[in-house]
Write an enzyme that holds these catalytic residues in place. Structure first.
Site, short mmCIF file in Angstrom:
data_model
loop_
_atom_site.label_atom_id
_atom_site.label_comp_id
_atom_site.label_asym_id
_atom_site.label_seq_id
_atom_site.Cartn_x
_atom_site.Cartn_y
_atom_site.Cartn_z
N SER A 151 43.45 -29.92 51.37
CA SER A 151 44.57 -30.44 50.58
C SER A 151 44.18 -30.35 49.12
O SER A 151 42.99 -30.27 48.79
CB SER A 151 44.84 -31.90 50.94
OG SER A 151 45.79 -32.47 50.06
N TYR A 164 41.76 -40.75 52.77
CA TYR A 164 42.34 -39.42 53.01
C TYR A 164 41.75 -38.39 52.05
O TYR A 164 41.36 -37.29 52.46
CB TYR A 164 43.86 -39.50 52.86
CG TYR A 164 44.57 -38.17 53.01
CD1 TYR A 164 44.77 -37.60 54.27
CD2 TYR A 164 45.06 -37.49 51.90
CE1 TYR A 164 45.43 -36.39 54.40
CE2 TYR A 164 45.72 -36.28 52.03
CZ TYR A 164 45.90 -35.73 53.28
OH TYR A 164 46.55 -34.52 53.41
N1 LIG Z 1 52.55 -32.34 54.06
C1 LIG Z 1 51.89 -32.19 52.92
O1 LIG Z 1 52.45 -32.28 51.81
C2 LIG Z 1 50.41 -31.87 52.95
C3 LIG Z 1 49.77 -31.68 51.72
C4 LIG Z 1 48.41 -31.38 51.71
C5 LIG Z 1 47.73 -31.25 52.92
N2 LIG Z 1 48.39 -31.44 54.09
C6 LIG Z 1 47.59 -31.28 55.32
O2 LIG Z 1 48.29 -30.42 56.21
C7 LIG Z 1 48.03 -30.81 57.56
C8 LIG Z 1 49.33 -31.09 58.28
O3 LIG Z 1 50.09 -32.01 57.53
P1 LIG Z 1 51.53 -32.52 58.01
O4 LIG Z 1 52.17 -33.11 56.81
O5 LIG Z 1 52.21 -31.45 58.78
O6 LIG Z 1 51.07 -33.70 58.99
P2 LIG Z 1 51.88 -34.53 60.10
O7 LIG Z 1 51.39 -35.93 59.98
O8 LIG Z 1 53.34 -34.27 60.00
O9 LIG Z 1 51.36 -33.92 61.47
C9 LIG Z 1 50.05 -34.11 61.87
C10 LIG Z 1 49.95 -33.86 63.36
O10 LIG Z 1 48.60 -34.17 63.73
C11 LIG Z 1 48.62 -34.89 64.95
N3 LIG Z 1 47.43 -35.70 65.12
C12 LIG Z 1 47.10 -36.83 64.43
N4 LIG Z 1 45.96 -37.35 64.91
C13 LIG Z 1 45.54 -36.52 65.91
C14 LIG Z 1 44.43 -36.52 66.78
N5 LIG Z 1 43.52 -37.51 66.76
N6 LIG Z 1 44.30 -35.52 67.69
C15 LIG Z 1 45.24 -34.54 67.74
N7 LIG Z 1 46.32 -34.49 66.95
C16 LIG Z 1 46.47 -35.48 66.04
C17 LIG Z 1 49.89 -35.74 64.83
O11 LIG Z 1 50.32 -36.22 66.12
C18 LIG Z 1 50.87 -34.78 64.19
O12 LIG Z 1 51.57 -34.03 65.16
C19 LIG Z 1 47.11 -32.03 57.47
O13 LIG Z 1 45.76 -31.62 57.56
C20 LIG Z 1 47.40 -32.57 56.08
O14 LIG Z 1 46.31 -33.31 55.57
C21 LIG Z 1 49.70 -31.75 54.14
#
Ligand SMILES: NC(=O)c1ccc[n+]([C@@H]2O[C@H](COP(=O)([O-])OP(=O)(O)OC[C@H]3O[C@@H](n4cnc5c(N)ncnc54)[C@H](O)[C@@H]3O)[C@@H](O)[C@H]2O)c1
Length: 258
Positions: A151, A164
């Site tokens: 991220s 985080y």
């Molecule tokens: N959305 C953003 O703006 C953003 C920005 C920077 C980084 N990210 C990174 O991108 C990735 C995805 O983000 P997102 O926004 O789609 O997240 P999200 O929260 O929408 O989805 C995360 C998924 O991970 C699953 N999960 C959580 N704990 C788990 C576990 N213990 N075992 C297996 N699965 C598990 C959840 O059930 C969910 O389906 C993450 O690594 C996040 O840190 C997202």
């Protein structure tokens, strides 16, 4: 079809960015394992598996909690049993906290780090255990590829989410160390660092103030989509990227450049 016949696991593949990665990987010809603790997307809508199979792609859901070694171990073993090998491991699942340093409890720290740091470590370790036992596919230089989702947080501050931000900086470090240690074994390991991505999820991250601030910080005229991140992941998961390893590719509309 850059991933034709490849086997790819994406953790957290039920929702948001993970779902977009799974859908794009399948469209590029991969056989996709969606590993998650839930099957329905957090943001609502159709399950990842249904989207992929309706489009004629190949995918399977595996219930996996990546904070447990026995489950990560089973995930890779079952994948190899059914598909013969593991070509690409995408460590995407993450958990959020809610607090700045002084309000971060031990419990919150452990919850967030269990998924973002320990879960990613388990995913990398178990994938490489398998990958070093397999030969590169004909025409490919790599035995296997890892893509970790980091991220922009972890490189810059994560306001009100100390744990985080730390877990995401772990992702960048792990990626570099693994890339250096296992290049000789022909393992490619990179990270993708999303900026502000609108996944359809509700909550404080998309409050009017947060959106206004993100627009002000992002030079590109729109905010990110899950598909923007998926496109970068597929590039790094493909043979198009072989002499690229240990990289942390920003997908942030220029936020970090500004
Ligand atoms: N959305 C953003 O703006 C953003 C920005 C920077 C980084 N990210 C990174 O991108 C990735 C995805 O983000 P997102 O926004 O789609 O997240 P999200 O929260 O929408 O989805 C995360 C998924 O991970 C699953 N999960 C959580 N704990 C788990 C576990 N213990 N075992 C297996 N699965 C598990 C959840 O059930 C969910 O389906 C993450 O690594 C996040 O840190 C997202």
């Amino acid at each position: 079809m850059r991933l034709e016949d490849r086997t790819l696991i994406v953790t957290g593949g039920a929702s948001g960015i993970g779902k977009a990665i799974a859908v794009k990987a399948a469209a590029e010809g991969a056989s996709v394992i969606v590993a998650d603790i839930r099957e329905d997307p957090r943001e609502g809508g159709e399950n990842t598996i249904d989207v992929i199979t309706t489009a004629g792609g190949e995918a399977e859901f595996m219930p996996v909690d990546i904070t447990r070694w026995d489950e990560v171990d089973r995930m890779v073993s079952d994948t190899v049993l059914r598909r013969g090998r593991l070509d690409v491991m995408v460590n995407n699942a993450a958990a959020h906290g809610r607090s700045a340093l002084l309000d971060t409890t031990e419990e919150e720290w452990e919850e967030v780090m269990a998924v973002g740091a320990k879960g990613m470590f388990f995913g990398c370790k178990r994938a490489i255990q398998q990958m070093i036992t397999q030969d590169p596919r004909p025409g490919s230089e790599a035995r296997g590829r890892i893509v970790n989702i980091s991220s922009q947080h972890g490189m810059i501050g994560s306001p009100n989410d100390f744990a985080y931000g730390v877990s995401k900086s772990c992702a960048v470090y792990m990626t570099r160390q693994i890339a250096g240690d296992y290049a000789k074994d022909r393992i490619v390991c990179n990270a993708v660092a999303p900026g502000k991505i609108l996944t359809g999820k509700t909550g404080p991250a998309i409050s009017p103030n947060a959106i206004e601030y993100s627009h002000a910080r992002t030079p590109w005229p729109r905010l990110g989509r899950s598909e923007d991140v998926a496109a970068a992941v597929i590039f790094l998961a493909s043979d198009d990227a072989s002499y690229i390893t240990g990289e942390n590719l920003m997908v942030d509309g220029g936020w970090m450049a500004n």
